[in-house]
Design an enzyme around this catalytic site. Structure first.
Site, PDB file in Angstrom:
ATOM      1  N   THR A   1       0.824  -1.219   0.000  1.00 32.77           N
ATOM      2  CA  THR A   1       0.000   0.000   0.000  1.00 32.77           C
ATOM      3  C   THR A   1       0.853   1.261   0.000  1.00 32.77           C
ATOM      4  OG1 THR A   1      -1.781  -1.111   1.161  1.00 32.77           O
ATOM      5  CG2 THR A   1      -1.723   1.267   1.381  1.00 32.77           C
TER       6      THR A   1
ATOM      7  N   SER B   1       1.363  -7.535  -1.215  1.00 33.58           N
ATOM      8  CA  SER B   1       2.015  -8.643  -0.496  1.00 33.58           C
ATOM      9  C   SER B   1       1.098  -9.850  -0.320  1.00 33.58           C
ATOM     10  CB  SER B   1       2.583  -8.187   0.845  1.00 33.58           C
ATOM     11  OG  SER B   1       1.581  -8.060   1.817  1.00 33.58           O
TER      12      SER B   1
ATOM     13  N   THR C   1       1.656  -4.696   4.127  1.00 36.17           N
ATOM     14  CA  THR C   1       1.470  -5.132   5.519  1.00 36.17           C
ATOM     15  C   THR C   1       0.835  -6.520   5.623  1.00 36.17           C
ATOM     16  OG1 THR C   1      -0.704  -4.088   5.704  1.00 36.17           O
ATOM     17  CG2 THR C   1       1.217  -2.761   6.338  1.00 36.17           C
ATOM     18  N   ASP C   2       0.073  -6.934   4.595  1.00 43.06           N
ATOM     19  CA  ASP C   2      -0.703  -8.175   4.736  1.00 43.06           C
ATOM     20  C   ASP C   2       0.161  -9.375   5.098  1.00 43.06           C
ATOM     21  OD1 ASP C   2      -3.113  -6.968   4.300  1.00 43.06           O
ATOM     22  OD2 ASP C   2      -3.288  -7.571   2.203  1.00 43.06           O
TER      23      ASP C   2
ATOM     24  N   THR D   1       3.025 -10.295  14.393  1.00 41.13           N
ATOM     25  CA  THR D   1       1.814 -10.676  13.697  1.00 41.13           C
ATOM     26  C   THR D   1       1.023  -9.403  13.424  1.00 41.13           C
ATOM     27  OG1 THR D   1      -0.005 -12.277  13.765  1.00 41.13           O
ATOM     28  CG2 THR D   1       0.438 -11.118  15.808  1.00 41.13           C
TER      29      THR D   1
ATOM     30  N   ARG E   1      -3.347 -25.916  13.716  1.00 40.42           N
ATOM     31  CA  ARG E   1      -3.607 -24.858  14.712  1.00 40.42           C
ATOM     32  C   ARG E   1      -4.657 -25.371  15.687  1.00 40.42           C
ATOM     33  NH1 ARG E   1      -5.103 -19.570  13.194  1.00 40.42           N
ATOM     34  NH2 ARG E   1      -3.749 -18.845  14.829  1.00 40.42           N
TER      35      ARG E   1
ATOM     36  N   CYS F   1      -4.240 -19.478  19.997  1.00 47.21           N
ATOM     37  CA  CYS F   1      -4.192 -18.338  20.920  1.00 47.21           C
ATOM     38  C   CYS F   1      -3.192 -17.298  20.414  1.00 47.21           C
ATOM     39  CB  CYS F   1      -3.757 -18.775  22.316  1.00 47.21           C
ATOM     40  SG  CYS F   1      -4.932 -19.868  23.103  1.00 47.21           S
TER      41      CYS F   1
END
Ligand code: ASP
Length: 344
Positions: free
Chosen positions: A11, A55, A86-87, A157, A233, A267
């Site tokens: 972006t 990205s 940023t993604d 993250t 996960r 989590c």
């Protein structure tokens, strides 16, 4: 201090088009105007990946292209900045932390939530912050600067699709916070490094979210044909609904096919402890590997990295349990993980 900037897309350098935001701004010209007058302006070189990407489109091949660009410019630079969307920036920063673990010079990734031409954009503070981190002499390894925080690149993250403080490192404190002066925290977690890594290659790594009541048939279908590796996960410390018919046998079939099974947690802040509950004990019995406190981004990029190095079986498990570049906190000897593979 000589800085090399690798512009990968995102972006930060996008412009509006009938089809939505796409790369197209004169980022290099803007960067030169930002830096005009500061002491380092004449020692900054810039290269751009071709093509520039959103990205969301980034692949392990793009991680490698960025790592290669940094290695090519390494003889003439003391520190590196990567401008990135940023993604998937947290995936790329994790990947670079492994691929450049032996570089010995700081690499700082940044990007922005708003394009550089927008009034009130976060592009300028993020780029100048990344520059300051790169020039500080204190940043080590691969880091990510965003929203006034300098964070360990393999601990981050993306936590917000819009907020200017859009990244967090849930398992470890920020390395530094901006201000006058900047406040620096403790040193980043240690790692054993990796000499002369082989390039990233494409691998079929399945990331599967366990959900309440998940059926064995659904999981078996998701694992067919068997991927090269699975990141499962799970709930909490690594629990699954083990009494669902067929669920554990579906994982056992994967184990028999020789595909590593890495157990991560859903989590935001987690420490996977296999065998702590009966509901997770079945995984330990299948030779599953704990992701410890790694983020999904760090564990996914590490899985692709280790497969790209040709590691399988016990060797893969040993390195997944060992910190290459500070991406995990090893549990105290014998404190947890009674059933996991022996740590090296
Ligand atoms: N889709 C964009 C990208 O990751 C989002 C951003 O840069 O903020 O390239």
């Amino acid at each position: 201090m000589r800085i090399h900037v690798t512009y990968a897309g995102g972006t930060i350098g996008m412009v509006d088009s009938p089809g939505g935001l796409r790369p197209g701004a004169d980022l290099e010209g803007w960067l030169r105007r930002q830096l005009d007058g500061i002491e380092a302006s004449h020692t900054i070189s810039v290269s751009a990946l071709d093509p520039l990407i959103d990205s969301a489109e980034a692949t392990p091949g793009d991680w490698q292209a960025i790592a290669d660009d940094i290695r090519v410019h390494a003889p003439a630079a003391d520190a590196f900045i990567v401008l990135h969307g940023t993604d998937t920036m947290a995936y790329t920063s994790s990947a670079l932390s492994y691929a450049l673990a032996d570089l010995g010079r700081p690499v700082v990734l940044t990007g922005s939530q708003c394009p550089l031409g927008v009034v009130g954009s976060d592009a300028s503070p993020n780029v100048t912050g990344a520059l300051r981190a790169a020039m500080s002499g204190r940043a080590q390894g691969t880091t990510l600067f965003f929203g006034h925080l300098l964070l360990a690149g393999n601990r981050v993250t993306k936590t917000s699709s819009w907020a200017f403080n859009g990244f967090d490192s849930p398992a470890v404190p920020p390395l530094a916070r901006t201000g006058g002066p900047w406040r620096w925290g403790g040193p980043p977690s240690p790692g054993t490094s990796w000499e002369s890594p082989k390039p990233f290659t494409a691998h079929d790594v399945a990331v599967i979210n366990v959900v309440p009541g998940m059926s064995g048939a659904r999981l078996r279908a998701m694992l067919s044909p068997a991927p090269d590796a699975v990141v499962l996960r799970c709930f909490g410390v690594g629990n699954i609904p083990a009494s669902q018919p067929g669920l554990v046998p579906a994982l056992a079939a994967l184990h028999e096919a020789g595909a590593p099974l890495v157990v991560a947690s859903q989590c935001h802040q987690a420490e996977v402890v296999l065998g702590h509950y009966e509901a997770g004990g079945a995984l330990a019995g299948l030779g599953a590997i704990s992701a410890h406190d790694m983020t999904l981004e760090a564990v996914y990029a590490k899985t692709v990295f280790l497969l790209s190095q040709g590691l399988r079986g016990e060797e893969f498990a040993a390195w997944m349990n060992r910190s290459i570049a500070g991406e995990l906190t090893a549990p105290q000897d014998g404190a947890h993980d009674h059933h996991g593979p022996a740590r090296p």
